[in-house]
Write an enzyme that holds these catalytic residues in place. Structure first.
Site, short mmCIF file in Angstrom:
data_model
loop_
_atom_site.label_atom_id
_atom_site.label_comp_id
_atom_site.label_asym_id
_atom_site.label_seq_id
_atom_site.Cartn_x
_atom_site.Cartn_y
_atom_site.Cartn_z
N HIS A 133 0.84 -1.19 0.03
CA HIS A 133 0.08 -0.04 -0.07
C HIS A 133 0.85 1.27 -0.05
O HIS A 133 0.93 1.95 0.95
CB HIS A 133 -0.92 -0.09 1.21
CG HIS A 133 -2.07 -0.93 1.18
ND1 HIS A 133 -3.04 -1.30 2.11
CD2 HIS A 133 -2.75 -1.40 -0.25
CE1 HIS A 133 -3.69 -2.07 1.47
NE2 HIS A 133 -3.67 -2.26 0.33
N GLU B 260 -5.84 -7.89 3.95
CA GLU B 260 -5.06 -8.74 4.81
C GLU B 260 -6.29 -9.62 5.22
O GLU B 260 -6.22 -10.82 5.64
CB GLU B 260 -4.23 -8.32 5.63
CG GLU B 260 -3.52 -9.31 6.59
CD GLU B 260 -2.52 -8.81 7.63
OE1 GLU B 260 -2.60 -9.63 8.70
OE2 GLU B 260 -2.15 -7.89 7.37
#
Length: 316
Positions: free
Chosen positions: A41, A126
């Site tokens: 990210h 995740e």
């Protein structure tokens, strides 16, 4: 005005590995290489990999037949793996090994028929990947997501005496401990992981930002807004009573932030490269920073191995 650099800061071993997998796959197999979700990210990293030939997608139905696809560092569900296998896609798995460890824990509890509580943020890739390790075919248990301590009071598990917990790897250590304590108070028989699921890099960077907060009157965190661990760093500094901002790069610094400040702390999330930190330092010098020093911190030497095929291609 001076600048104090946190130590450690920036890339962790899992991020280094994920980025290197994409780079080497492009170098050895040629572009385009498809990557399911942002491999890490960070906008700068993603844009750089796009220029090299990576194509980022959110779902496998965007990947052509016979293409190569890389799973991001955040991990994927079993359903995604099965779809890739069914379609015969060539896969390189850039899932962080510490996330894979959590996946194995969930799968083990599922096979044992336990209920599992996952502590994490809804919608984070995740968490989606970890939730997706549970399947009805694997066992009789159920998996539940808890985001904060308030949700513990309303949690209704099917098997309170056959229960385990696990966590997202990038959470606030303090917040997570509070949730775990509340869960244990309500479910005394609850099992936990053999070792903490919050990764070493997350812990080290949170400890380092607290060191900054004790010595600074402003803390800048370099990281993208969708980076969980970067957001936690800025939150921790503010929680410790220090003004703090999350910035993607030097262009986002507001000169008004540093008016009257004597000591500016600077750190970076685990997915932010050093080049962005260097850019922020340069901008702070332009705004009057006279000196830069680095705090002592926890040394990091962890290295995660690349997939065998990419290691072999490097020397062939």
């Amino acid at each position: 005005m001076d600048v104090l650099l946190a130590n450690p800061r920036g890339f962790c071993a899992g991020v280094d590995r994920a980025i290197e997998i994409v780079k080497r796959a492009i170098e050895t197999l040629g572009a385009p290489i498809y990557v399911r979700h942002e491999v890490v990210h960070n906008r700068f990293v993603v844009d750089d990999l796009k220029q090299r030939g990576a194509i980022f997608v959110e779902e496998l139905d965007e990947v052509p037949d016979d293409a190569t696809v890389i799973f991001s560092a955040h991990g994927v569900s079993q359903a995604v793996r099965q779809e890739a296998e069914r379609r015969g896609l060539k896969v390189f798995d850039a899932t962080c090994p510490l996330v894979t460890k959590v996946h194995f824990e969930v799968a083990r509890h599922c096979r044992a028929g336990r209920d599992v509580v996952l502590i994490g943020h809804a919608g984070h890739p995740e968490v989606e990947g970890t939730m997706g390790q549970w399947s009805r075919e694997r066992g009789a248990g159920t998996i539940y997501l808890v985001e904060d301590i308030e949700q513990v009071a309303t949690l209704d598990v099917r098997q309170p005496d056959n229960l385990a917990y696990t966590t997202q790897t990038t959470l606030s250590v303090d917040d997570t401990m509070g949730i775990i304590e509340a869960l244990r108070a309500r479910y005394p028989a609850m099992q936990g992981p053999r070792h903490d699921d919050i990764c070493y890099a997350t812990q080290n960077r949170q400890d380092a930002v607290r060191d900054l907060a004790r010595q600074c009157d402003l803390v800048l965190v370099v990281g993208s807004p969708n980076s969980s661990n970067s957001n936690r760093l800025s939150e921790l500094a503010r929680r410790d009573g220090v003004e703090s901002y999350l910035i993607d790069n030097a262009s986002e610094i507001d000169p008004a932030w540093i008016v009257g400040k004597q000591h500016i702390g600077l750190t970076a999330g685990a997915s932010a490269p050093q080049v962005l930190v260097d850019g922020v330092l340069e901008r702070l010098r332009e705004l009057g920073a006279a000196g830069v020093s680095e705090l002592e911190g926890e040394p990091e030497s962890m290295v995660f191995a690349l997939p065998k095929e990419l290691r072999l291609r490097l020397v062939s």
